[in-house]
Write a protein that holds these residues in place. Structure first.
Motif, short mmCIF file in Angstrom:
data_model
loop_
_atom_site.label_atom_id
_atom_site.label_comp_id
_atom_site.label_asym_id
_atom_site.label_seq_id
_atom_site.Cartn_x
_atom_site.Cartn_y
_atom_site.Cartn_z
N VAL A 91 32.86 -17.03 9.30
CA VAL A 91 32.18 -18.34 9.36
C VAL A 91 33.15 -19.51 9.23
CG1 VAL A 91 29.99 -17.41 8.54
CG2 VAL A 91 31.67 -18.24 6.88
N PHE A 92 34.44 -19.21 9.09
CA PHE A 92 35.46 -20.26 9.05
C PHE A 92 35.98 -20.51 10.46
CE2 PHE A 92 37.25 -20.11 4.42
CZ PHE A 92 35.98 -20.32 3.93
N THR A 93 36.54 -21.71 10.64
CA THR A 93 37.19 -22.01 11.91
C THR A 93 38.56 -21.32 11.97
OG1 THR A 93 38.34 -23.97 11.10
CG2 THR A 93 36.08 -24.28 11.96
N GLU A 96 40.91 -23.12 9.56
CA GLU A 96 40.61 -22.80 8.15
C GLU A 96 41.11 -21.40 7.79
OE1 GLU A 96 36.55 -25.54 7.74
OE2 GLU A 96 36.43 -23.46 8.39
N ASN A 97 40.99 -20.45 8.71
CA ASN A 97 41.50 -19.11 8.47
C ASN A 97 43.02 -19.10 8.39
OD1 ASN A 97 39.68 -16.48 8.53
ND2 ASN A 97 38.64 -18.05 9.76
N ASP A 134 39.46 -25.41 16.26
CA ASP A 134 38.14 -25.73 15.71
C ASP A 134 37.08 -24.69 16.02
OD1 ASP A 134 39.02 -28.22 14.59
OD2 ASP A 134 38.96 -29.08 16.62
N ALA A 135 37.44 -23.63 16.73
CA ALA A 135 36.46 -22.58 17.08
C ALA A 135 36.15 -21.72 15.86
CB ALA A 135 37.00 -21.71 18.20
N LEU A 136 34.89 -21.30 15.76
CA LEU A 136 34.51 -20.38 14.69
C LEU A 136 34.96 -18.97 15.04
CD1 LEU A 136 30.85 -21.48 13.81
CD2 LEU A 136 32.88 -21.79 12.40
N ILE A 137 35.46 -18.25 14.06
CA ILE A 137 35.95 -16.89 14.29
C ILE A 137 34.84 -16.00 14.85
CG2 ILE A 137 36.80 -14.79 13.15
CD1 ILE A 137 38.91 -16.95 13.46
N GLU A 138 33.63 -16.11 14.33
CA GLU A 138 32.53 -15.24 14.76
C GLU A 138 32.16 -15.45 16.22
OE1 GLU A 138 29.28 -16.00 12.19
OE2 GLU A 138 29.02 -18.10 12.81
N ASP A 139 32.59 -16.56 16.80
CA ASP A 139 32.28 -16.84 18.21
C ASP A 139 33.40 -16.39 19.16
OD1 ASP A 139 29.90 -18.01 17.44
OD2 ASP A 139 30.76 -20.04 17.33
N GLN A 145 40.76 -13.26 18.41
CA GLN A 145 40.90 -13.06 16.96
C GLN A 145 42.27 -12.46 16.63
OE1 GLN A 145 37.61 -11.16 14.93
NE2 GLN A 145 36.12 -11.98 16.37
#
Length: 503
Positions: A91-93, A96-97, A134-139, A145
């Motif tokens: 849920v982090f970008t 952020e990760n 800015d992309a979310l990891i889950e997307d 990844q």
């Protein structure tokens, strides 16, 4: 930065994982590291990155001895490890990760996310990673990844990058793009250790190859002159056959019939869109497709792990659309799951407990309220021998096995019983060539003995070499079918169908 491991020895109780290992890693070079499951590759790299301390030997960086007391020391020294299983917060970008644990701060110690995003973009541009901060990891797809994991170690100024089975979950297209990134890192002067079981990949990407067997370096050479057969023999200690041996194609009655199947994802998007197919006794049906096109949901629906929204599933002439996974198992359906950690094993259970996870209640292992532990132990030990699960004891927790040995444990449990239909999702992911050869032969034995076999694999070569029929999934639909019994299937045609360019 050059690194030397000199006389490294590491023991875990009675097991010697690394035995007097000498290894040199040079700046501006890709070192390919090959070895069977349990050969000691990951242990050696965990020592290099500071996760483990060696019992004997030393690490030298640019000729100077270093002593790591933890992974923080390894990172501070410029060594970064990209693990086979990603360590990202969904849920982090991306940004952020990447900065997690080393967050840049501004005035009054507030998080300076703008600076973090700029730093991530700068690394992106320098090495051609092409990741949106800015992309979310889950997307993000798996291949992107993977790049985020590389971004994390580069953000921490790593000069030595350890890539542990980096292509295990990538599609052929993603592998090609990933190799471009590895070469750009090498050309920028980074030292790279590339750990893999895939011989053709290591020949393509490595500048130098070392082979581990039984915790020792048993071979080294130049990928320009070594062949896959030579490397395989160096790894396993015997000649390895890459040809899949099949008996005559002689299909019998239909075992499984899927009609107009619709399966939804958790967000109510369609994962499987009116898919219909059948599997007969004595045939292998391969399901090809780029990851994320519904293959996983289809297999989970057939095995009873996912709710079916519409359509029907019949097995042995019986409607099992709403049957439980245990009912399907008892009817003779075996399932080698795509994600062994999520669906195939319990890490905190012992090997012998994992070997009977889906049969402990049978008369063979149970007399009602009590489990016949001596029979369980005897059976588990035999399974481990038959499938070459490298372990000092079946009392060991399954989580302490190497990834490849965990996979062999799961495959042993599923295939060492009476079956009618074998469903194998990524059955050889993370396995060495010797184990792949053996598991392929067991799957072909099941087919030749009259079982139906379904194989889902991200390795298109595996699908094409094992299958009698090939189905291609794209956006949840089965969009193409190829008959592999009439002659070699056109690989380009399959690849085009996987990309959606089908008739």
């Amino acid at each position: 930065m050059d690194v030397e491991l000199r006389g490294i020895t590491k023991r875990f109780g009675p097991v010697t994982a690394n035995d007097d290992v000498n290894l040199t890693i040079r700046a501006g070079e890709v070192l390919g590291l090959l070895g069977e499951n349990g050969a000691g590759k990951s242990t050696m790299m965990n020592i290099l990155s500071g996760l483990y301390s060696p019992d004997e030997g030393q690490i030298l960086i640019d000729g100077k001895p270093v002593d790591f007391e933890g992974p923080g020391d390894g990172i501070a020294a410029g060594i970064g490890m990209v693990h086979q299983h990603f360590m990202l917060v969904p849920v982090f970008t991306v940004a952020e990760n990447v900065i997690l644990g080393v967050e840049p701060t501004g005035r009054f110690d507030y998080l300076d996310l703008a600076t973090a995003r700029k730093q991530v973009r700068d690394i992106n541009e320098k090495y051609g990673l092409q990741v949106d901060p800015d992309a979310l990891i889950e997307d993000l797809p798996v291949g992107i990844q993977q790049r985020v994991e590389i971004l994390k170690v580069l953000f921490r100024s790593a000069e030595v990058l350890i890539l542990d089975e980096p292509t295990a979950v990538l599609t052929p297209q993603e592998v090609e793009e990933f190799f471009g990134i590895v070469k750009s890192l090498r050309d920028a002067g980074k030292a790279i250790v590339f750990i893999t079981h895939k011989l053709h990949e290591i020949i393509e990407i490595a500048d130098r190859i070392n082979v581990l067997r039984g915790g020792r370096i048993t071979g080294e050479g130049d990928p320009k002159t070594l062949t896959e057969n030579q490397l395989a023999e160096m790894m396993v200690g015997r000649p390895v056959s890459f040809d899949v041996k099949k008996g005559p194609f002689d299909p019998k009655e239909t075992l499984l019939e899927v009609k107009n199947l619709v399966v939804l994802r958790e967000n109510d998007e369609i994962a499987v869109n009116h898919a219909s197919f059948h599997v007969r006794s004595g045939e292998v049906v391969g399901i090809a497709g780029v990851q994320g096109n519904g293959q996983s949901a289809l297999i989970e629906a057939v095995t009873g792990l996912h709710h079916v929204t519409a359509g029907s599933i019949s097995f042995l002439g019986k409607d099992i659309t709403n049957a439980s996974a245990r009912e399907r198992h008892r009817m003779g359906m075996a399932h080698i799951p795509e994600d062994r950690h999520k669906s195939g094993m319990i890490s905190n259970f012992t090997i012998y407990e994992n070997m009977v996870l889906n049969t402990y209640y049978d008369d063979r292992f149970s007399n009602g309220p009590n489990i016949k532990w001596p029979e369980v132990l005897k059976t588990a030990a035999q399974y481990a021998i038959d499938f070459d699960v490298r372990t000092p004891s079946v009392y060991l927790k399954a989580g302490n096995l190497s990834g490849g040995n965990q996979q062999k444990m799961v495959v042993a449990r599923e295939l060492e019983r009476e079956t009618k239909l074998v469903i194998a999702a990524q059955p050889t992911r993370g396995l060495d060539v010797g184990s792949i050869e053996y598991i392929h032969s067991r799957l072909m034995d099941a087919r030749d003995e009259g079982d139906g076999v379904i194989i889902v694999s991200s390795e298109l070569d595996e699908i094409m070499s094992l299958s009698d029929r090939i189905l291609v999934m794209f956006e949840g639909r089965i969009v193409a079918e190829f008959d592999a019994t009439a002659g070699p299937v056109d690989k380009n045609a399959v690849g085009l169908a996987m990309a959606g360019a089908h008739e």
